[in-house]
Design an enzyme around this catalytic site. Structure first.
Site, PDB file in Angstrom:
ATOM      1  N   LYS A   1       0.839  -1.202   0.000  1.00 53.65           N
ATOM      2  CA  LYS A   1       0.000   0.000   0.000  1.00 53.65           C
ATOM      3  C   LYS A   1       0.875   1.254   0.000  1.00 53.65           C
ATOM      4  O   LYS A   1       0.703   2.157  -0.800  1.00 53.65           O
ATOM      5  CB  LYS A   1      -0.868  -0.061   1.256  1.00 53.65           C
ATOM      6  CG  LYS A   1      -1.855   1.033   1.414  1.00 53.65           C
ATOM      7  CD  LYS A   1      -2.741   0.735   2.610  1.00 53.65           C
ATOM      8  CE  LYS A   1      -3.364   2.006   3.112  1.00 53.65           C
ATOM      9  NZ  LYS A   1      -4.251   1.784   4.256  1.00 53.65           N
TER      10      LYS A   1
ATOM     11  N   GLU B 293      10.684  -4.693   4.168  1.00 53.57           N
ATOM     12  CA  GLU B 293      10.748  -6.092   3.729  1.00 53.57           C
ATOM     13  C   GLU B 293      10.393  -6.188   2.244  1.00 53.57           C
ATOM     14  O   GLU B 293      11.084  -6.826   1.447  1.00 53.57           O
ATOM     15  CB  GLU B 293       9.746  -6.955   4.524  1.00 53.57           C
ATOM     16  CG  GLU B 293      10.099  -7.177   5.981  1.00 53.57           C
ATOM     17  CD  GLU B 293       9.504  -6.137   6.905  1.00 53.57           C
ATOM     18  OE1 GLU B 293       9.182  -5.020   6.424  1.00 53.57           O
ATOM     19  OE2 GLU B 293       9.378  -6.421   8.109  1.00 53.57           O
TER      20      GLU B 293
ATOM     21  N   GLY C  68      -4.700  -2.276   5.333  1.00 57.48           N
ATOM     22  CA  GLY C  68      -3.896  -3.386   4.816  1.00 57.48           C
ATOM     23  C   GLY C  68      -4.533  -4.743   5.073  1.00 57.48           C
ATOM     24  O   GLY C  68      -4.648  -5.576   4.178  1.00 57.48           O
ATOM     25  N   ARG C  69      -4.979  -4.983   6.314  1.00 59.01           N
ATOM     26  CA  ARG C  69      -5.493  -6.317   6.663  1.00 59.01           C
ATOM     27  C   ARG C  69      -6.916  -6.543   6.176  1.00 59.01           C
ATOM     28  O   ARG C  69      -7.503  -7.591   6.450  1.00 59.01           O
ATOM     29  CB  ARG C  69      -5.365  -6.542   8.168  1.00 59.01           C
ATOM     30  CG  ARG C  69      -5.994  -5.465   9.031  1.00 59.01           C
ATOM     31  CD  ARG C  69      -5.501  -5.554  10.471  1.00 59.01           C
ATOM     32  NE  ARG C  69      -5.987  -4.456  11.310  1.00 59.01           N
ATOM     33  CZ  ARG C  69      -5.402  -3.272  11.421  1.00 59.01           C
ATOM     34  NH1 ARG C  69      -4.313  -3.009  10.710  1.00 59.01           N
ATOM     35  NH2 ARG C  69      -5.884  -2.341  12.208  1.00 59.01           N
TER      36      ARG C  69
ATOM     37  N   GLU D 125      -4.056  -7.284  15.134  1.00 56.68           N
ATOM     38  CA  GLU D 125      -3.631  -5.939  14.741  1.00 56.68           C
ATOM     39  C   GLU D 125      -4.810  -4.974  14.880  1.00 56.68           C
ATOM     40  O   GLU D 125      -4.624  -3.780  15.093  1.00 56.68           O
ATOM     41  CB  GLU D 125      -3.088  -5.939  13.298  1.00 56.68           C
ATOM     42  CG  GLU D 125      -2.214  -4.733  12.987  1.00 56.68           C
ATOM     43  CD  GLU D 125      -1.383  -4.874  11.712  1.00 56.68           C
ATOM     44  OE1 GLU D 125      -0.178  -5.129  11.785  1.00 56.68           O
ATOM     45  OE2 GLU D 125      -1.965  -4.722  10.616  1.00 56.68           O
TER      46      GLU D 125
ATOM     47  N   HIS E  95      -2.839 -33.850  17.132  1.00 52.88           N
ATOM     48  CA  HIS E  95      -1.642 -34.626  17.473  1.00 52.88           C
ATOM     49  C   HIS E  95      -0.522 -33.715  17.941  1.00 52.88           C
ATOM     50  O   HIS E  95       0.648 -34.108  17.949  1.00 52.88           O
ATOM     51  CB  HIS E  95      -1.211 -35.450  16.263  1.00 52.88           C
ATOM     52  CG  HIS E  95      -2.259 -36.447  15.881  1.00 52.88           C
ATOM     53  ND1 HIS E  95      -2.321 -37.707  16.420  1.00 52.88           N
ATOM     54  CD2 HIS E  95      -3.340 -36.341  15.057  1.00 52.88           C
ATOM     55  CE1 HIS E  95      -3.369 -38.346  15.937  1.00 52.88           C
ATOM     56  NE2 HIS E  95      -4.009 -37.536  15.102  1.00 52.88           N
TER      57      HIS E  95
ATOM     58  N   LYS F  21       9.738  -1.119  14.212  1.00 52.76           N
ATOM     59  CA  LYS F  21      10.267  -0.744  12.890  1.00 52.76           C
ATOM     60  C   LYS F  21      11.331   0.344  13.059  1.00 52.76           C
ATOM     61  O   LYS F  21      12.393   0.291  12.450  1.00 52.76           O
ATOM     62  CB  LYS F  21       9.148  -0.159  12.012  1.00 52.76           C
ATOM     63  CG  LYS F  21       8.200  -1.153  11.405  1.00 52.76           C
ATOM     64  CD  LYS F  21       7.293  -0.415  10.417  1.00 52.76           C
ATOM     65  CE  LYS F  21       6.029  -1.175  10.122  1.00 52.76           C
ATOM     66  NZ  LYS F  21       5.047  -0.408   9.387  1.00 52.76           N
TER      67      LYS F  21
HETATM   68  O1  F6P Z   1       2.660  -4.300   9.963  1.00 54.22           O
HETATM   69  C1  F6P Z   1       2.131  -3.047   9.701  1.00 54.22           C
HETATM   70  C2  F6P Z   1       1.530  -2.933   8.335  1.00 54.22           C
HETATM   71  O2  F6P Z   1       1.285  -1.591   8.108  1.00 54.22           O
HETATM   72  C3  F6P Z   1       0.272  -3.751   8.153  1.00 54.22           C
HETATM   73  O3  F6P Z   1      -0.843  -3.155   8.687  1.00 54.22           O
HETATM   74  C4  F6P Z   1       0.241  -3.869   6.664  1.00 54.22           C
HETATM   75  O4  F6P Z   1      -0.663  -4.849   6.266  1.00 54.22           O
HETATM   76  C5  F6P Z   1       1.692  -4.205   6.392  1.00 54.22           C
HETATM   77  O5  F6P Z   1       2.407  -3.406   7.318  1.00 54.22           O
HETATM   78  C6  F6P Z   1       2.177  -3.970   4.994  1.00 54.22           C
HETATM   79  O6  F6P Z   1       2.074  -2.632   4.606  1.00 54.22           O
HETATM   80  P1  F6P Z   1       2.232  -2.194   3.094  1.00 54.22           P
HETATM   81  O7  F6P Z   1       1.123  -2.796   2.309  1.00 54.22           O
HETATM   82  O8  F6P Z   1       2.175  -0.698   3.096  1.00 54.22           O
HETATM   83  O9  F6P Z   1       3.565  -2.685   2.598  1.00 54.22           O
END
Ligand code: F6P
Length: 534
Positions: free
Chosen positions: A195, A201, A253-254, A339, A370, A499
């Site tokens: 987003k 990452e 995001g979620r 979250e 199990h 972060k």
């Molecule tokens: O972990 C925090 C967060 O902002 C989540 O809410 C989101 O889903 C994820 O990082 C990834 O964010 P982005 O889509 O901006 O890379």
């Protein structure tokens, strides 16, 4: 209100759940059917009086008003000053939905139409890699930009007739390395899903993928697409606008798999099945909006959650899908629920007087049986269990597997509630040949206290539409629980500090600097890494 509920729960603490079934209507009165689904919460210690108090709590929290505010585009995410409109992404109605005075639906429809066009091109081979038709799609994203698509692609495997889909999320180079080494760069499409297009990452993995592709493909960016609202940043990365699928800040995001973040799902199962997935969610939205609380599935699922966590004090819940293809659902729900509702302060910034949302965890049955079910049955912690299972499997020739799966699922909720009394345990030990004091000792280990609560959700078959219903059901459950706790379910400030500190530590690690302000434990860990790292 919570105090009344807690008093009621305390008074009922020693009552057996099984005794509630003295009423012949218990199973029917404490379950609800909607469409072709059944939610059974009769195997909990909630009685009629408790349910009435919970419904009063629901009314007092003005969940109806908050729900209308969400669906009508008001900025209910107050700490980020944003509307919360993932429901617009699956809206099948004709009406407008306004944010800041503008109808968002034309843009939602236009973006979906461009996703469909691209998806069809990829699936048909009109969009090609340097080596021909796309065989593999790699979605690079994390959190909400990964968990939803990965969960749904696996869930809908019987409908998967597009290219293979892979998911890379972790910053650990092992993840991308293991995925890419099996792929042909000339027939791979990389989707960078972020987003913000700043998540460390995702951006690190995207750069690594670009580098990998550039070793064999002349114009690697031509095999990249982006799912993001940050179009300047996607352009900087080299992805042309016609392969950027954007969404607005009112999609959390979620909660984002219904729109562009779902592109890999659409490519896997095709636009028609993806549309059925949206339709299922839309039907659940309408049910949630228009049904009285007692008959409203997300509301009753939420009230059961509140009863177990905030009232009875059980701090975690296990999600136990008896459906191998829902293997990633617990991880998906961890983000969705934890979250969203893992917050210590109310909308007004006051410390909560009750627990925040619960710890959510789980594994598919029967594997979990199990592994950790020992604790569920005989541990000192009580963990409310949420079972779910399809009446029918997809493997018609393997019906006997499905019968065994169903039998196991139903048996577990039965065992949790009924348990095994000391007398029966003695009988078992006696049959094994034990006598006297040893018989007593052996019998103790075979006792199941029972009286452990669970709910069961039954659905006919895991189709795209049913998956849409299921996910929307959980989204609205999170909304109701958050509204009752009066917290903001749509921000995530709790992920920020880690972060920031990682960003500060990375150069210290890389360049070997000392930071006098570091605590001694972190310094010791750094020293060890410097000594043994590469
Ligand atoms: O972990 C925090 C967060 O902002 C989540 O809410 C989101 O889903 C994820 O990082 C990834 O964010 P982005 O889509 O901006 O890379």
């Amino acid at each position: 209100m919570f105090e009344n509920l807690k008093l009621h729960a305390r008074a009922a603490q020693n009552r057996s759940i099984l005794s509630l079934f003295d009423s012949p209507e218990r199973a029917e009165e404490f379950s609800l059917r909607w469409g072709n689904m059944l939610f059974d919460y009769s195997k909990t210690n909630m009685d009629g009086a408790a349910r009435d108090l919970l419904l009063e709590l629901f009314a007092q929290a003005q969940v109806d008003r908050k729900r209308s505010a969400m669906f009508s585009g008001q900025k209910i995410n107050e700490t980020e000053n944003r509307a919360v409109l993932h429901v617009a992404l699956r809206n099948q109605g004709k009406g407008a939905i306004y944010v800041d005075g503008a109808d968002v639906m034309p843009e939602v429809r236009a973006t979906r139409a461009s996703m469909v066009r691209f998806c069809k091109d990829v699936r048909s081979g009109d969009f090609r890699g340097q080596g021909g038709k796309i065989t593999d799609v790699v979605n690079i994203g994390i959190g909400g930009s990964d968990l939803g698509p990965e969960m749904a692609v696996l869930a809908l495997a019987p409908y998967h007739d597009g290219p293979n889909c892979h998911f890379v999320s972790n910053i650990d180079g092992a993840h991308i390395s293991d995925v890419l080494k099996a792929l042909n760069p000339e027939t791979t499409l990389v989707i960078v899903a972020s987003k913000t297009f700043t998540t460390i990452e995702t951006m690190t993995n995207a750069a690594t993928a670009l580098d990998w592709m550039s070793k064999s493909v002349k114009n690697p960016a031509a095999q990249f697409a982006a799912l993001s609202s940050a179009t300047e940043k996607t352009a900087e990365f080299g992805i042309p606008d016609d392969r950027v699928f954007g969404f607005s800040d009112w999609v959390g995001g979620r909660y984002s798999l219904w729109g562009p973040i779902g592109l890999s799902i659409m490519i896997a199962i095709g636009p028609d099945h993806f549309n059925a997935f949206l339709e299922g969610a839309y039907e659940m939205d309408q049910h949630f909006l228009n049904t009285d609380p007692l008959e409203n599935m997300p509301v009753m699922l939420a009230l059961t959650g509140i009863w177990h966590n905030q009232v009875c004090g059980y701090g975690s819940r296990a999600v136990l899908p008896y459906d191998q293809r829902l293997a990633r659902l617990p991880a998906y729900l961890q983000q969705l629920e934890m979250e969203s509702n893992g917050k210590q302060v109310s909308m007004d910034g006051e410390r909560l007087s009750v627990r925040s949302g619960p710890i959510v965890w789980g594994e598919p049955g029967t594997n979990g049986q199990h592994a950790f079910y020992q604790l569920l049955h005989q541990g000192t912690e009580i963990v409310p269990c949420e079972f779910m299972v399809a009446a029918q499997g997809h493997e018609e020739d393997l019906g006997h597997h499905h019968h065994l799966l169903l039998a196991n699922c139903l048996a577990q909720s039965q065992a949790l509630m009924v348990g095994r009394a000391m007398d029966d345990a003695r009988g078992l030990a006696a049959r094994k040949g034990y006598e006297g004091a040893e018989l007593e000792r052996q019998a103790q280990h075979r006792v199941f206290e029972g009286n452990r609560p669970s709910t069961t959700l039954l659905y006919p078959k895991l189709t795209p539409k049913v998956l849409g219903v299921l996910i929307a059901l959980y989204e609205h459950r999170v909304f109701v629980e958050g509204a009752i706790l009066n917290i903001n379910s749509y921000d995530q400030w709790g992920v920020e500090l880690g972060k920031e500190l990682a960003t500060a530590l990375e150069p210290i690690l890389r360049l070997g600097h000392k930071d006098e302000k570091l605590d001694a434990s972190t310094q010791q860990l750094l020293d060890f890494v410097r000594e043994h790292g590469n």
